[in-house]
Design a protein around this motif. Structure first.
Motif, PDB file in Angstrom:
ATOM      1  N   GLY A 250     -77.076  19.438 -66.271  1.00 60.94           N
ATOM      2  CA  GLY A 250     -75.758  19.398 -65.648  1.00 60.94           C
ATOM      3  C   GLY A 250     -75.018  18.122 -65.987  1.00 60.94           C
ATOM      4  N   GLY A 251     -73.747  18.104 -65.646  1.00 62.55           N
ATOM      5  CA  GLY A 251     -72.913  16.946 -65.927  1.00 62.55           C
ATOM      6  C   GLY A 251     -71.448  17.273 -65.707  1.00 62.55           C
ATOM      7  N   PRO A 252     -70.579  16.314 -65.953  1.00 53.77           N
ATOM      8  CA  PRO A 252     -69.142  16.521 -65.736  1.00 53.77           C
ATOM      9  C   PRO A 252     -68.564  17.598 -66.661  1.00 53.77           C
ATOM     10  CG  PRO A 252     -69.674  14.189 -65.972  1.00 53.77           C
ATOM     11  CD  PRO A 252     -70.876  14.946 -66.398  1.00 53.77           C
ATOM     12  N   PHE A 253     -67.674  18.411 -66.121  1.00 55.14           N
ATOM     13  CA  PHE A 253     -66.950  19.387 -66.933  1.00 55.14           C
ATOM     14  C   PHE A 253     -65.697  19.818 -66.196  1.00 55.14           C
ATOM     15  CE2 PHE A 253     -69.668  22.129 -64.297  1.00 55.14           C
ATOM     16  CZ  PHE A 253     -68.759  23.072 -63.848  1.00 55.14           C
TER      17      PHE A 253
ATOM     18  N   SER B  89     -64.053  22.337 -61.815  1.00 52.77           N
ATOM     19  CA  SER B  89     -64.852  21.262 -62.410  1.00 52.77           C
ATOM     20  C   SER B  89     -66.206  21.164 -61.724  1.00 52.77           C
ATOM     21  CB  SER B  89     -64.118  19.924 -62.290  1.00 52.77           C
ATOM     22  OG  SER B  89     -64.202  19.419 -60.963  1.00 52.77           O
ATOM     23  N   ASP B  90     -67.031  20.256 -62.218  1.00 48.47           N
ATOM     24  CA  ASP B  90     -68.344  20.027 -61.611  1.00 48.47           C
ATOM     25  C   ASP B  90     -68.217  19.591 -60.155  1.00 48.47           C
ATOM     26  OD1 ASP B  90     -67.306  17.692 -63.255  1.00 48.47           O
ATOM     27  OD2 ASP B  90     -68.753  16.646 -61.999  1.00 48.47           O
ATOM     28  N   LYS B  91     -67.080  19.004 -59.800  1.00 47.91           N
ATOM     29  CA  LYS B  91     -66.870  18.581 -58.401  1.00 47.91           C
ATOM     30  C   LYS B  91     -66.808  19.788 -57.472  1.00 47.91           C
ATOM     31  CE  LYS B  91     -66.359  14.160 -59.357  1.00 47.91           C
ATOM     32  NZ  LYS B  91     -66.568  14.211 -60.802  1.00 47.91           N
ATOM     33  N   ASP B  92     -66.413  20.948 -58.016  1.00 49.68           N
ATOM     34  CA  ASP B  92     -66.333  22.160 -57.198  1.00 49.68           C
ATOM     35  C   ASP B  92     -67.708  22.752 -56.906  1.00 49.68           C
ATOM     36  OD1 ASP B  92     -63.406  22.569 -56.883  1.00 49.68           O
ATOM     37  OD2 ASP B  92     -63.467  22.614 -59.072  1.00 49.68           O
ATOM     38  N   LEU B  93     -68.738  22.195 -57.532  1.00 54.92           N
ATOM     39  CA  LEU B  93     -70.098  22.638 -57.254  1.00 54.92           C
ATOM     40  C   LEU B  93     -70.688  21.911 -56.046  1.00 54.92           C
ATOM     41  CD1 LEU B  93     -71.649  22.653 -60.859  1.00 54.92           C
ATOM     42  CD2 LEU B  93     -70.628  24.579 -59.635  1.00 54.92           C
ATOM     43  N   LEU B  94     -70.112  20.760 -55.714  1.00 57.54           N
ATOM     44  CA  LEU B  94     -70.666  19.929 -54.650  1.00 57.54           C
ATOM     45  C   LEU B  94     -70.441  20.538 -53.264  1.00 57.54           C
ATOM     46  CD1 LEU B  94     -69.536  16.412 -55.945  1.00 57.54           C
ATOM     47  CD2 LEU B  94     -71.695  17.613 -56.375  1.00 57.54           C
TER      48      LEU B  94
ATOM     49  N   ASN C 164     -69.642  21.166 -75.080  1.00 59.38           N
ATOM     50  CA  ASN C 164     -70.039  20.009 -74.274  1.00 59.38           C
ATOM     51  C   ASN C 164     -70.766  20.420 -72.989  1.00 59.38           C
ATOM     52  OD1 ASN C 164     -69.037  18.112 -76.067  1.00 59.38           O
ATOM     53  ND2 ASN C 164     -67.025  18.009 -75.069  1.00 59.38           N
ATOM     54  N   VAL C 165     -70.244  21.450 -72.318  1.00 61.10           N
ATOM     55  CA  VAL C 165     -70.890  21.867 -71.071  1.00 61.10           C
ATOM     56  C   VAL C 165     -72.241  22.516 -71.366  1.00 61.10           C
ATOM     57  CG1 VAL C 165     -69.813  24.148 -70.867  1.00 61.10           C
ATOM     58  CG2 VAL C 165     -70.512  22.947 -68.817  1.00 61.10           C
ATOM     59  N   CYS C 166     -72.340  23.217 -72.484  1.00 62.13           N
ATOM     60  CA  CYS C 166     -73.626  23.800 -72.876  1.00 62.13           C
ATOM     61  C   CYS C 166     -74.642  22.702 -73.178  1.00 62.13           C
ATOM     62  CB  CYS C 166     -73.454  24.702 -74.107  1.00 62.13           C
ATOM     63  SG  CYS C 166     -72.713  26.311 -73.735  1.00 62.13           S
ATOM     64  N   LYS C 167     -74.189  21.654 -73.806  1.00 62.97           N
ATOM     65  CA  LYS C 167     -75.080  20.523 -74.098  1.00 62.97           C
ATOM     66  C   LYS C 167     -75.563  19.884 -72.804  1.00 62.97           C
ATOM     67  CE  LYS C 167     -75.303  16.190 -76.705  1.00 62.97           C
ATOM     68  NZ  LYS C 167     -74.552  15.245 -77.584  1.00 62.97           N
TER      69      LYS C 167
ATOM     70  N   TYR D  11     -81.087  31.590 -69.017  1.00 57.12           N
ATOM     71  CA  TYR D  11     -81.612  30.954 -67.808  1.00 57.12           C
ATOM     72  C   TYR D  11     -80.548  30.946 -66.718  1.00 57.12           C
ATOM     73  CZ  TYR D  11     -85.647  29.154 -70.383  1.00 57.12           C
ATOM     74  OH  TYR D  11     -86.791  29.048 -71.118  1.00 57.12           O
ATOM     75  N   VAL D  12     -80.991  31.156 -65.505  1.00 53.67           N
ATOM     76  CA  VAL D  12     -80.134  30.968 -64.340  1.00 53.67           C
ATOM     77  C   VAL D  12     -80.550  29.646 -63.709  1.00 53.67           C
ATOM     78  CG1 VAL D  12     -79.553  31.766 -62.021  1.00 53.67           C
ATOM     79  CG2 VAL D  12     -79.785  33.418 -63.883  1.00 53.67           C
ATOM     80  N   TYR D  13     -79.610  28.705 -63.646  1.00 48.13           N
ATOM     81  CA  TYR D  13     -79.912  27.396 -63.080  1.00 48.13           C
ATOM     82  C   TYR D  13     -79.566  27.369 -61.596  1.00 48.13           C
ATOM     83  CZ  TYR D  13     -80.106  25.895 -67.955  1.00 48.13           C
ATOM     84  OH  TYR D  13     -80.431  25.776 -69.286  1.00 48.13           O
ATOM     85  N   LEU D  14     -80.503  26.868 -60.796  1.00 48.96           N
ATOM     86  CA  LEU D  14     -80.251  26.658 -59.374  1.00 48.96           C
ATOM     87  C   LEU D  14     -79.936  25.178 -59.176  1.00 48.96           C
ATOM     88  CD1 LEU D  14     -80.260  27.561 -56.388  1.00 48.96           C
ATOM     89  CD2 LEU D  14     -82.726  27.068 -56.351  1.00 48.96           C
ATOM     90  N   MET D  15     -78.753  24.894 -58.620  1.00 53.46           N
ATOM     91  CA  MET D  15     -78.314  23.519 -58.381  1.00 53.46           C
ATOM     92  C   MET D  15     -78.135  23.317 -56.880  1.00 53.46           C
ATOM     93  SD  MET D  15     -78.071  22.837 -61.657  1.00 53.46           S
ATOM     94  CE  MET D  15     -77.223  21.261 -61.838  1.00 53.46           C
ATOM     95  N   ASP D  16     -78.547  22.155 -56.383  1.00 54.07           N
ATOM     96  CA  ASP D  16     -78.438  21.903 -54.944  1.00 54.07           C
ATOM     97  C   ASP D  16     -77.041  21.402 -54.570  1.00 54.07           C
ATOM     98  OD1 ASP D  16     -78.222  19.129 -55.328  1.00 54.07           O
ATOM     99  OD2 ASP D  16     -80.310  18.731 -54.869  1.00 54.07           O
ATOM    100  N   PRO D  17     -76.750  21.212 -53.273  1.00 57.38           N
ATOM    101  CA  PRO D  17     -75.402  20.810 -52.846  1.00 57.38           C
ATOM    102  C   PRO D  17     -74.946  19.438 -53.355  1.00 57.38           C
ATOM    103  CG  PRO D  17     -76.577  21.812 -51.025  1.00 57.38           C
ATOM    104  CD  PRO D  17     -77.577  21.596 -52.105  1.00 57.38           C
ATOM    105  N   LYS D  18     -75.881  18.653 -53.900  1.00 56.59           N
ATOM    106  CA  LYS D  18     -75.516  17.366 -54.488  1.00 56.59           C
ATOM    107  C   LYS D  18     -75.241  17.494 -55.979  1.00 56.59           C
ATOM    108  CE  LYS D  18     -78.249  14.653 -51.198  1.00 56.59           C
ATOM    109  NZ  LYS D  18     -79.375  13.701 -51.052  1.00 56.59           N
ATOM    110  N   GLY D  19     -75.320  18.730 -56.482  1.00 54.38           N
ATOM    111  CA  GLY D  19     -75.085  18.963 -57.899  1.00 54.38           C
ATOM    112  C   GLY D  19     -76.288  18.667 -58.758  1.00 54.38           C
ATOM    113  N   GLN D  20     -77.465  18.547 -58.129  1.00 63.51           N
ATOM    114  CA  GLN D  20     -78.684  18.235 -58.865  1.00 63.51           C
ATOM    115  C   GLN D  20     -79.457  19.496 -59.209  1.00 63.51           C
ATOM    116  OE1 GLN D  20     -80.629  15.481 -56.180  1.00 63.51           O
ATOM    117  NE2 GLN D  20     -79.661  13.717 -57.156  1.00 63.51           N
ATOM    118  N   PHE D  21     -80.061  19.474 -60.387  1.00 67.11           N
ATOM    119  CA  PHE D  21     -80.861  20.604 -60.853  1.00 67.11           C
ATOM    120  C   PHE D  21     -82.099  20.791 -59.989  1.00 67.11           C
ATOM    121  CE2 PHE D  21     -84.578  21.784 -63.467  1.00 67.11           C
ATOM    122  CZ  PHE D  21     -84.218  23.073 -63.821  1.00 67.11           C
ATOM    123  N   VAL D  22     -82.382  22.051 -59.629  1.00 67.72           N
ATOM    124  CA  VAL D  22     -83.561  22.373 -58.829  1.00 67.72           C
ATOM    125  C   VAL D  22     -84.553  23.208 -59.622  1.00 67.72           C
ATOM    126  CG1 VAL D  22     -84.412  23.545 -56.754  1.00 67.72           C
ATOM    127  CG2 VAL D  22     -82.253  22.278 -56.672  1.00 67.72           C
TER     128      VAL D  22
END
Length: 208
Positions: A47-50, A61-66, A138-141, A166-177
């Motif tokens: 994950g990262g900024p996008f 953006s990635d902020k909308d995941l938080l 960039n987001v794929c990277k 792959y299906v990625y599960l991300m937590d409310p802090k935007g961190q990979f789980v």
């Protein structure tokens, strides 16, 4: 008889108990913090900024995941069978603490309108995202996703796109789980998600 000596002993005992419980409380807080830190150590950096555009033609953006739990999946709308199956997997209803994100790896053909038409057949919690080729790359990277779409792909071309599944599960802090592969069943995903949410709430002391 409550003598001065007894009063002094009572006060001393009270002070001693206060500091004891304060010490124990601090130990519990430190243990909880160490447990939280241990969960992040060794996690893959995914994950990262996008900033992309949603299928509703709005910035996302990635902020909308938080602040929410997220499923993040990369695919394309012309995918004949794998992508529909994976999107059905992430369309389970977990309530408003969850959102599912589908990021296109086919920027040439997956326009906003195409994404909107395509997602009409899936659970309404899924948010479709797209960007130009450079942004998509960039987001794929950032999410360690491989995709084979050439930068000069013909929007009217009849081609398939090879990509990571792959299906990625991300937590409310935007961190990979966790990353769920194609062989993971919907039932297994649901059970793992429930487990992660319960552990997160217990360790952080708060619900999303």
């Amino acid at each position: 008889v409550f003598t001065p000596k007894a009063a002094a002993l009572f006060v001393a005992t009270g002070i001693g108990l206060y500091y004891y419980f304060q010490h124990e409380k601090q130990k519990l807080l430190e243990q909880k913090q160490k447990k939280l830190e241990s969960r992040t150590v060794g996690r893959a950096h995914v994950g990262g900024p996008f900033t992309l555009t949603s299928h509703e033609d709005k910035p996302f953006s990635d902020k909308d995941l938080l602040g929410k739990w997220n499923f993040v999946y990369f695919g394309f709308t012309n995918c004949p069978d794998i992508c529909p199956a994976e999107l059905d997997k992430i369309g389970a209803e977990y309530g408003n603490i969850f959102q599912s994100v589908f990021i296109s790896v086919d920027p040439a053909r997956d326009t906003v309108l195409q994404m909107k038409r395509y997602l009409a057949d899936f659970h309404p919690c899924i948010i479709g995202l797209r960007g130009d080729y450079a942004t998509t790359k960039n987001v794929c990277k950032a999410y360690r996703v491989y995709f084979s779409t050439p930068p000069d792909a013909d929007p009217k071309g009849d081609y398939l796109v090879d990509h990571s599944i792959y299906v990625y599960l991300m937590d409310p802090k935007g961190q990979f789980v966790e990353a769920f592969g194609q062989s993971t069943t919907s039932e297994e995903v649901v059970e793992r998600v429930k487990k992660e949410i319960a552990e997160y709430e217990q360790e952080t002391g708060r619900k999303v």
